[in-house]
Motif scaffolding. Sequence first.
Motif, PDB file in Angstrom:
ATOM      1  N   ASN A 105       0.807  -1.226   0.000  1.00 43.37           N
ATOM      2  CA  ASN A 105       0.000   0.000   0.000  1.00 43.37           C
ATOM      3  C   ASN A 105       0.838   1.273   0.000  1.00 43.37           C
ATOM      4  O   ASN A 105       0.293   2.372   0.021  1.00 43.37           O
ATOM      5  CB  ASN A 105      -0.949   0.002   1.197  1.00 43.37           C
ATOM      6  CG  ASN A 105      -2.008  -1.069   1.076  1.00 43.37           C
ATOM      7  OD1 ASN A 105      -2.452  -1.389  -0.022  1.00 43.37           O
ATOM      8  ND2 ASN A 105      -2.409  -1.639   2.188  1.00 43.37           N
ATOM      9  N   ASP A 106       2.173   1.134  -0.014  1.00 42.04           N
ATOM     10  CA  ASP A 106       3.041   2.315  -0.061  1.00 42.04           C
ATOM     11  C   ASP A 106       2.903   2.992  -1.422  1.00 42.04           C
ATOM     12  O   ASP A 106       2.710   2.324  -2.442  1.00 42.04           O
ATOM     13  CB  ASP A 106       4.503   1.920   0.167  1.00 42.04           C
ATOM     14  CG  ASP A 106       4.757   1.460   1.594  1.00 42.04           C
ATOM     15  OD1 ASP A 106       3.870   1.651   2.447  1.00 42.04           O
ATOM     16  OD2 ASP A 106       5.839   0.903   1.835  1.00 42.04           O
ATOM     17  N   PRO A 107       3.000   4.323  -1.458  1.00 37.79           N
ATOM     18  CA  PRO A 107       2.908   5.012  -2.749  1.00 37.79           C
ATOM     19  C   PRO A 107       4.074   4.624  -3.658  1.00 37.79           C
ATOM     20  O   PRO A 107       5.174   4.327  -3.195  1.00 37.79           O
ATOM     21  CB  PRO A 107       2.955   6.492  -2.383  1.00 37.79           C
ATOM     22  CG  PRO A 107       3.388   6.568  -0.973  1.00 37.79           C
ATOM     23  CD  PRO A 107       3.179   5.240  -0.337  1.00 37.79           C
ATOM     24  N   ALA A 108       3.808   4.624  -4.948  1.00 36.72           N
ATOM     25  CA  ALA A 108       4.832   4.278  -5.939  1.00 36.72           C
ATOM     26  C   ALA A 108       4.920   5.388  -6.983  1.00 36.72           C
ATOM     27  O   ALA A 108       3.924   6.021  -7.314  1.00 36.72           O
ATOM     28  CB  ALA A 108       4.495   2.960  -6.607  1.00 36.72           C
ATOM     29  N   ASN A 109       6.125   5.578  -7.495  1.00 41.33           N
ATOM     30  CA  ASN A 109       6.346   6.559  -8.560  1.00 41.33           C
ATOM     31  C   ASN A 109       6.680   5.824  -9.847  1.00 41.33           C
ATOM     32  O   ASN A 109       7.328   4.779  -9.832  1.00 41.33           O
ATOM     33  CB  ASN A 109       7.477   7.513  -8.202  1.00 41.33           C
ATOM     34  CG  ASN A 109       7.103   8.409  -7.042  1.00 41.33           C
ATOM     35  OD1 ASN A 109       5.947   8.755  -6.863  1.00 41.33           O
ATOM     36  ND2 ASN A 109       8.080   8.757  -6.236  1.00 41.33           N
ATOM     37  N   CYS A 110       6.248   6.373 -10.961  1.00 39.17           N
ATOM     38  CA  CYS A 110       6.506   5.785 -12.270  1.00 39.17           C
ATOM     39  C   CYS A 110       8.010   5.780 -12.538  1.00 39.17           C
ATOM     40  O   CYS A 110       8.682   6.800 -12.335  1.00 39.17           O
ATOM     41  CB  CYS A 110       5.779   6.593 -13.342  1.00 39.17           C
ATOM     42  SG  CYS A 110       6.068   6.000 -15.016  1.00 39.17           S
TER      43      CYS A 110
END
Length: 88
Positions: A24-29
Motif C-alpha cells: 500500500n506504499d505510494p509508488a512513482n513511475c
Amino acid sequence: MPLYEFKCDDCGVVDLWRSIAERNDPANCPTCQQAMKRVFSPPMMLSGSLRLKQERPEPQLVQRSNDREPEQPKARSHNGGRPWMIGH
C-alpha cells in the motif's frame, strides 16, 4: 515477492515487485516519476501443464446439442456398514 500492477496516467500500467508489507506504499513511475495508483487485478492462473490460460474479455458461449435428453442420475444402494463407500 508478489507482483503488483500500478497505473501511471501518462505511461500506462507498470508491474512492480514489492513485498506484502509495501503493497500500500505510494509508488512513482519509473519513466516520468509521477505518482501512480495501484490497480487491483485477478491473480495469474496457471494450468496443470504450467502454461498461462488465455483471458477472454467476454464469456464464451457454450451450447448443448438438442440431439438427446440428458441422462437422469442413477440411484445406488449400499450393502454393509460403510454408506460413504458406495460403488467402491
